[in-house]
Design a protein around this motif. Structure first.
Motif, mmCIF file in Angstrom:
data_model
loop_
_atom_site.group_PDB
_atom_site.id
_atom_site.type_symbol
_atom_site.label_atom_id
_atom_site.label_comp_id
_atom_site.label_asym_id
_atom_site.label_seq_id
_atom_site.Cartn_x
_atom_site.Cartn_y
_atom_site.Cartn_z
ATOM 1 N N TRP A 378 0.814 -1.211 0.000
ATOM 2 C CA TRP A 378 0.000 0.000 0.000
ATOM 3 C C TRP A 378 0.850 1.265 0.000
ATOM 4 C CZ3 TRP A 378 -4.704 -1.028 -1.321
ATOM 5 C CH2 TRP A 378 -5.244 -2.270 -1.003
ATOM 6 N N ALA A 379 2.070 1.165 -0.513
ATOM 7 C CA ALA A 379 2.934 2.340 -0.572
ATOM 8 C C ALA A 379 2.339 3.427 -1.458
ATOM 9 C CB ALA A 379 4.326 1.948 -1.074
ATOM 10 N N HIS A 380 1.678 3.030 -2.558
ATOM 11 C CA HIS A 380 1.077 4.037 -3.439
ATOM 12 C C HIS A 380 -0.084 4.758 -2.768
ATOM 13 C CE1 HIS A 380 -1.568 0.618 -3.820
ATOM 14 N NE2 HIS A 380 -2.428 1.306 -4.543
ATOM 15 N N MET A 381 -0.638 4.151 -1.697
ATOM 16 C CA MET A 381 -1.703 4.779 -0.914
ATOM 17 C C MET A 381 -1.135 5.477 0.321
ATOM 18 S SD MET A 381 -4.371 3.949 -2.667
ATOM 19 C CE MET A 381 -5.761 4.131 -1.588
ATOM 20 N N LEU A 382 0.180 5.626 0.346
ATOM 21 C CA LEU A 382 0.876 6.296 1.454
ATOM 22 C C LEU A 382 0.620 5.593 2.775
ATOM 23 C CD1 LEU A 382 0.140 10.012 0.427
ATOM 24 C CD2 LEU A 382 1.882 8.438 -0.429
ATOM 25 N N GLY A 383 0.440 4.267 2.707
ATOM 26 C CA GLY A 383 0.289 3.443 3.891
ATOM 27 C C GLY A 383 -1.140 3.081 4.238
ATOM 28 N N TYR A 384 -2.123 3.827 3.748
ATOM 29 C CA TYR A 384 -3.518 3.553 4.109
ATOM 30 C C TYR A 384 -4.007 2.310 3.373
ATOM 31 C CZ TYR A 384 -8.542 4.097 4.724
ATOM 32 O OH TYR A 384 -9.860 3.884 5.036
ATOM 33 N N ARG A 385 -4.645 1.391 4.104
ATOM 34 C CA ARG A 385 -5.083 0.124 3.517
ATOM 35 C C ARG A 385 -6.543 -0.173 3.827
ATOM 36 N NH1 ARG A 385 -3.788 -3.964 7.890
ATOM 37 N NH2 ARG A 385 -3.019 -2.730 9.638
ATOM 38 N N GLY A 386 -7.275 0.799 4.344
ATOM 39 C CA GLY A 386 -8.660 0.555 4.714
ATOM 40 C C GLY A 386 -9.612 0.782 3.557
ATOM 41 N N HIS A 387 -10.880 0.518 3.811
ATOM 42 C CA HIS A 387 -11.918 0.769 2.816
ATOM 43 C C HIS A 387 -12.192 2.265 2.737
ATOM 44 C CE1 HIS A 387 -12.853 -3.455 2.219
ATOM 45 N NE2 HIS A 387 -12.878 -3.616 3.525
ATOM 46 N N PHE A 388 -12.495 2.723 1.537
ATOM 47 C CA PHE A 388 -12.775 4.150 1.376
ATOM 48 C C PHE A 388 -14.190 4.496 1.818
ATOM 49 C CE2 PHE A 388 -8.817 4.610 -0.651
ATOM 50 C CZ PHE A 388 -8.546 5.966 -0.660
ATOM 51 N N SER A 389 -15.113 3.592 1.682
ATOM 52 C CA SER A 389 -16.473 3.863 2.151
ATOM 53 C C SER A 389 -17.022 2.618 2.828
ATOM 54 C CB SER A 389 -17.384 4.295 0.996
ATOM 55 O OG SER A 389 -17.467 3.289 0.009
ATOM 56 N N THR A 390 -17.618 2.805 3.991
ATOM 57 C CA THR A 390 -18.232 1.711 4.734
ATOM 58 C C THR A 390 -19.511 2.225 5.382
ATOM 59 O OG1 THR A 390 -16.974 2.250 6.737
ATOM 60 C CG2 THR A 390 -16.025 0.582 5.266
ATOM 61 N N LYS A 391 -20.358 1.299 5.777
ATOM 62 C CA LYS A 391 -21.583 1.652 6.461
ATOM 63 C C LYS A 391 -21.951 0.550 7.432
ATOM 64 C CE LYS A 391 -25.559 0.781 4.415
ATOM 65 N NZ LYS A 391 -25.850 -0.546 4.960
ATOM 66 N N SER A 392 -22.712 0.911 8.438
ATOM 67 C CA SER A 392 -23.243 -0.109 9.339
ATOM 68 C C SER A 392 -24.414 -0.813 8.658
ATOM 69 C CB SER A 392 -23.685 0.523 10.657
ATOM 70 O OG SER A 392 -24.702 1.480 10.437
ATOM 71 N N ARG A 393 -24.766 -1.959 9.156
ATOM 72 C CA ARG A 393 -25.749 -2.805 8.490
ATOM 73 C C ARG A 393 -27.102 -2.122 8.336
ATOM 74 N NH1 ARG A 393 -26.424 -8.648 10.965
ATOM 75 N NH2 ARG A 393 -24.256 -8.648 10.265
ATOM 76 N N HIS A 394 -27.509 -1.375 9.329
ATOM 77 C CA HIS A 394 -28.865 -0.831 9.337
ATOM 78 C C HIS A 394 -28.935 0.626 8.890
ATOM 79 C CE1 HIS A 394 -30.680 -4.319 11.384
ATOM 80 N NE2 HIS A 394 -29.526 -4.394 12.046
ATOM 81 N N TYR A 395 -27.838 1.182 8.372
ATOM 82 C CA TYR A 395 -27.905 2.594 8.008
ATOM 83 C C TYR A 395 -28.902 2.835 6.875
ATOM 84 C CZ TYR A 395 -26.780 7.165 6.193
ATOM 85 O OH TYR A 395 -26.882 8.458 5.747
ATOM 86 N N SER A 396 -28.760 2.095 5.770
ATOM 87 C CA SER A 396 -29.643 2.293 4.618
ATOM 88 C C SER A 396 -29.445 1.147 3.642
ATOM 89 C CB SER A 396 -29.365 3.637 3.937
ATOM 90 O OG SER A 396 -28.107 3.609 3.291
ATOM 91 N N VAL A 397 -29.856 1.369 2.416
ATOM 92 C CA VAL A 397 -29.667 0.402 1.337
ATOM 93 C C VAL A 397 -28.166 0.198 1.107
ATOM 94 C CG1 VAL A 397 -29.661 2.161 -0.475
ATOM 95 C CG2 VAL A 397 -30.412 -0.167 -1.013
ATOM 96 N N THR A 398 -27.787 -0.932 0.530
ATOM 97 C CA THR A 398 -26.379 -1.201 0.232
ATOM 98 C C THR A 398 -26.083 -0.901 -1.239
ATOM 99 O OG1 THR A 398 -26.713 -3.513 -0.398
ATOM 100 C CG2 THR A 398 -26.390 -3.046 1.952
ATOM 101 N N LEU A 399 -24.809 -0.714 -1.535
ATOM 102 C CA LEU A 399 -24.411 -0.523 -2.925
ATOM 103 C C LEU A 399 -24.743 -1.756 -3.762
ATOM 104 C CD1 LEU A 399 -20.925 1.219 -2.491
ATOM 105 C CD2 LEU A 399 -23.061 2.276 -3.222
ATOM 106 N N GLY A 400 -24.594 -2.932 -3.168
ATOM 107 C CA GLY A 400 -24.928 -4.161 -3.883
ATOM 108 C C GLY A 400 -26.404 -4.221 -4.264
#
Length: 474
Positions: A378-400
């Motif tokens: 993840w050097a090209h991401m300057l070390g960051y390896r997490g997801h860019f967008s996440t949500k809790s299960r009950h927040y709303s509809v999912t992208l899928g």
């Protein structure tokens, strides 16, 4: 010949347009939305009558003039595929806004639930050039230069320049030798874990503030959230999140009357202050690891339906989150592709600040205390390896779910066009087999794909201005 006097790209585009399969290829590109790096597939799909086995419809790529079928790459990054990232941006907008005002299966009553728009930042690892503006909108000096002391390396610790937002110096270290690049990279590498621990600590802090056991809180209140990561110009990620208080069943149930915005605000601030993550695994023969924390710049604003109230409107929040869902580390002056070897860094077109962070990732990856961190990867991401967008299960509809709804709509339109029975009736069986045949555009195709993307984008923009569904204008 006229073609001899044209540039290589223009000549290639004209040659592609003269080929006999161009019209069919262009229709495929249109179906992908003008995807910049579509996937080519070989295979077939067959629809049979479930009772008799009669073949009702057959599609084979071998029968195509092109010999293949194109499908969109689906990349969320605008730097990699503007067409697919535009779809991802729209989906993210609907995901966020449905959790704020209802829709897409979320009841409209959710708009009355307490919710806050939160920005969590990284701490300082050294002085950097910055864009600053006053209340009147005028640009201010990024750091006072008058009487500024010199750093240990003989450089002024202040800067009297007025940097506009697009100034290439914004985010660059005032002194690269003073800047804590190790700390910055390690913070990025653990930012996802900091967020996870924050979401774990928030319910416990809420329970303490309300004077009730955690079990009782879970039976009466649920925390829902959606967040997106954004790179600052200094190469560090920060998180924008919508955090909402629901009843025990999620958005379908109102929260208790004592679950107020004031309580949520207080809990967010206390949870942010107490969360820490060790920079490395503790070992018996090494000093205690450095504890990583959130930065002091914490912004918590109430979210309202109306933009006139003392807070931020739900539409503005959804647009803001969707905007950054398609950006990556390239907005911080680095590249959007993986770097295989440290020797390749010298030839990259990146800022000096980003180059030092990338090299720090490679250097730290050789140290035993950081061997469990995939810093090289993840050097090209300057070390960051997490997801860019996440949500809790009950927040709303999912992208899928949004993608599935879109796919089902297109399949239904195709079925009606072919006059096939409704698959829900159980009268048909569909068999398919697909094989990967390659990706990206070939000789002379990128130009026409970009023309198609721009036409679609213009049509959608005009549809929005006229208040029409985008599909009616395309």
């Amino acid at each position: 010949m006229i073609l001899d006097h044209l540039s290589g790209e223009t000549r290639a585009a004209l040659e592609r347009a003269s080929m006999p399969d161009f019209d069919r290829w262009q229709r495929m590109v249109y179906a992908t939305g003008g995807c910049a790096q579509p996937v080519r597939l070989h295979g077939e799909r067959m629809t049979l009558d479930a009772a008799t086995g009669e073949v009702l419809d057959v599609y084979r790529t071998a029968d195509e003039p092109t010999g293949f079928l194109l499908t969109a790459c689906g990349n969320r990054r605008a730097s990699r595929c503007p067409a697919c990232s535009a779809v991802y941006k729209d989906d993210t907008y609907h995901l966020i806004i449905s959790g704020l005002r209802g829709g897409k299966g979320v009841p409209e009553g959710v708009s009355a639930h307490p919710r806050a728009f939160v920005t969590l930042t990284a701490p300082s690892f050294g002085a950097v050039h910055a864009h600053r503006s006053g209340k009147d909108g005028k640009t201010l000096p990024c750091r006072p230069r008058r009487d500024a002391p010199l750093c240990p390396h003989g450089r002024p610790e202040g800067c009297g320049a007025r940097h506009e937002r697009e100034d290439s110096r914004v985010g660059q270290a005032l002194c690269e030798s003073c800047y804590d690049y190790r700390g910055a990279v390690l913070w990025n590498a653990h930012a996802g874990e900091l967020w996870r621990r924050f979401t774990q600590a928030l319910p416990a802090v809420l329970a303490r503030l309300l004077g009730m056991p955690r079990g009782q809180l879970r039976r009466t209140l649920r925390l829902s959230y959606a967040k997106v990561a954004e790179y600052q110009a200094r190469g560090l990620v920060h998180f924008h999140a919508v955090i909402r208080l629901d009843g025990p069943d999620g958005p379908t149930s109102p929260p208790p009357s004592w679950a107020t915005l004031a309580v949520l605000d207080d809990a967010i601030r206390q949870a942010t202050a107490q969360v820490t993550v060790p920079a490395s695994e503790p070992t018996p023969d090494a000093p205690p690891p450095v504890l990583l924390r959130w930065g002091q710049q914490l912004d918590v604003r109430p979210v309202y339906v109306s933009a006139d109230l003392d807070g931020v409107s739900d539409q503005r929040v959804a647009s803001y989150v969707a905007k950054y869902a398609t950006k990556g580390a390239e907005s911080a002056g680095t590249v959007d592709r993986r770097i295989r070897d440290a020797g390749d860094v010298a030839g990259l077109t990146v800022t000096e600040h980003a180059r030092r962070m990338i090299l720090t990732c490679f250097a730290l990856s050789h140290l035993p205390q950081y061997r469990d961190l995939p810093l090289r990867q993840w050097a090209h991401m300057l070390g960051y390896r997490g997801h860019f967008s996440t949500k809790s299960r009950h927040y709303s509809v999912t992208l899928g779910e949004l993608r599935q709804t879109r796919a089902e709509y297109r399949a239904e339109q195709a079925r009606l066009l072919l006059g096939l029975p409704d698959p829900a009736e159980g009268r048909t069986v569909t068999l398919s087999e697909w094989r990967y045949a390659g990706s990206g555009h070939r000789h002379g195709e990128a130009f026409w794909a970009e023309v198609t993307r721009q036409r679609i984008a213009t049509a959608r923009s005009m549809a929005k201005e006229r208040g029409l569904p985008a599909g009616e204008a395309i």
